[in-house]
Design a protein around this motif. Sequence first.
Motif, short mmCIF file in Angstrom:
data_model
loop_
_atom_site.label_atom_id
_atom_site.label_comp_id
_atom_site.label_asym_id
_atom_site.label_seq_id
_atom_site.Cartn_x
_atom_site.Cartn_y
_atom_site.Cartn_z
N SER A 106 0.83 -1.21 0.00
CA SER A 106 0.00 0.00 0.00
C SER A 106 0.86 1.25 0.00
CB SER A 106 -0.91 0.02 1.24
OG SER A 106 -1.86 -1.02 1.18
N GLU A 107 1.90 1.25 0.82
CA GLU A 107 2.78 2.41 0.91
C GLU A 107 3.43 2.73 -0.44
OE1 GLU A 107 4.55 5.68 2.15
OE2 GLU A 107 3.12 4.56 3.37
N ARG A 108 3.86 1.68 -1.15
CA ARG A 108 4.48 1.86 -2.48
C ARG A 108 3.47 2.43 -3.47
NH1 ARG A 108 7.65 -3.00 -5.02
NH2 ARG A 108 8.29 -1.28 -6.39
N ILE A 109 2.25 1.90 -3.43
CA ILE A 109 1.21 2.36 -4.35
C ILE A 109 0.84 3.81 -4.07
CG2 ILE A 109 -1.24 2.06 -4.98
CD1 ILE A 109 0.61 -0.04 -6.25
N ILE A 110 0.70 4.17 -2.79
CA ILE A 110 0.36 5.54 -2.42
C ILE A 110 1.43 6.50 -2.90
CG2 ILE A 110 0.07 7.11 -0.46
CD1 ILE A 110 -1.25 4.69 1.01
N LYS A 111 2.69 6.14 -2.68
CA LYS A 111 3.80 7.01 -3.11
C LYS A 111 3.76 7.19 -4.62
CE LYS A 111 8.75 7.89 -2.66
NZ LYS A 111 8.83 8.49 -4.00
N LEU A 112 3.58 6.09 -5.34
CA LEU A 112 3.50 6.17 -6.81
C LEU A 112 2.34 7.04 -7.25
CD1 LEU A 112 4.15 2.58 -8.24
CD2 LEU A 112 5.24 4.70 -9.00
N LEU A 113 1.20 6.86 -6.61
CA LEU A 113 0.00 7.62 -6.98
C LEU A 113 0.25 9.11 -6.84
CD1 LEU A 113 -3.01 7.98 -7.62
CD2 LEU A 113 -3.52 7.43 -5.23
N PHE A 114 0.82 9.53 -5.70
CA PHE A 114 1.04 10.96 -5.48
C PHE A 114 2.18 11.50 -6.34
CE2 PHE A 114 -1.74 10.22 -1.93
CZ PHE A 114 -2.41 11.43 -1.79
N ASP A 115 3.20 10.67 -6.59
CA ASP A 115 4.30 11.10 -7.47
C ASP A 115 3.80 11.31 -8.90
OD1 ASP A 115 6.07 11.07 -5.37
OD2 ASP A 115 7.09 9.22 -5.97
N LEU A 116 3.06 10.33 -9.42
CA LEU A 116 2.52 10.44 -10.78
C LEU A 116 1.57 11.62 -10.87
CD1 LEU A 116 1.79 6.67 -11.53
CD2 LEU A 116 3.41 8.08 -12.78
#
Length: 229
Positions: free
Chosen positions: A178-188
């Motif tokens: 989840s942490e990886r996905i959240i970071k990717l979501l906000f970065d993108l």
Amino acid sequence: METILEIKQVSKTYHNANNTLTVLDQIDLSITKGETLAITGPSGSGKTTLLGLCAGLDSASSGTVALSGITLNELNEDERAAVRNQYVGFIFQNFQLLPTLTALENVMVPLELRGAKNSKTIALGLLEKVGLGSRSHHYPIQLSGGEQQRVSLARAFSNQPAILFADEPTGNLDAETSERIIKLLFDLNKDAGTTLVIVTHDNELAARTNRIVKIKGGSIIADERLIHA
């Protein structure tokens, strides 16, 4: 600031033989371009219903929803689909990937619907961004839950949406993934400058947005703007 989504006096009711169920009751909500917003509240409060109305997946019983200046209530289903394809990206809890298509083909679908000439190049670039360049020819069944959600992230951003709706995007994932996905979501999202609307039970995820709207019993009970250091 330019308004991208304007919801005025929106209600959603369902009728059966014996009673009427009001899921949303006269909701007013205005979202400006580039905002990140979380919609929170208990199960059954109307969060996902509101998201569906905002995105033009469903129609309000009363009131108006205007997306990028287009009043969705005045459109038929095909016209709403055309608006979604032009302006909207989606991320779902259960990924919603097409099982018969590879990761690359799944990301290419929105691009091809829009008639993009270089859809394969764009899709490959997005898969690289989410760390799946080497898995582009794998099918969803060959990917872990986290990898499938990364494919859905790439797909969501592929048509450069003006607004992205995420419905419990980490609901089926463990804490680390989840942490990886959240970071990717906000970065993108930051790179693309997209307006982001997230439905979530996760308070930590909600706290990363600029604004939290809380719903209970089909009504907005709080609308809080956050200031991040």
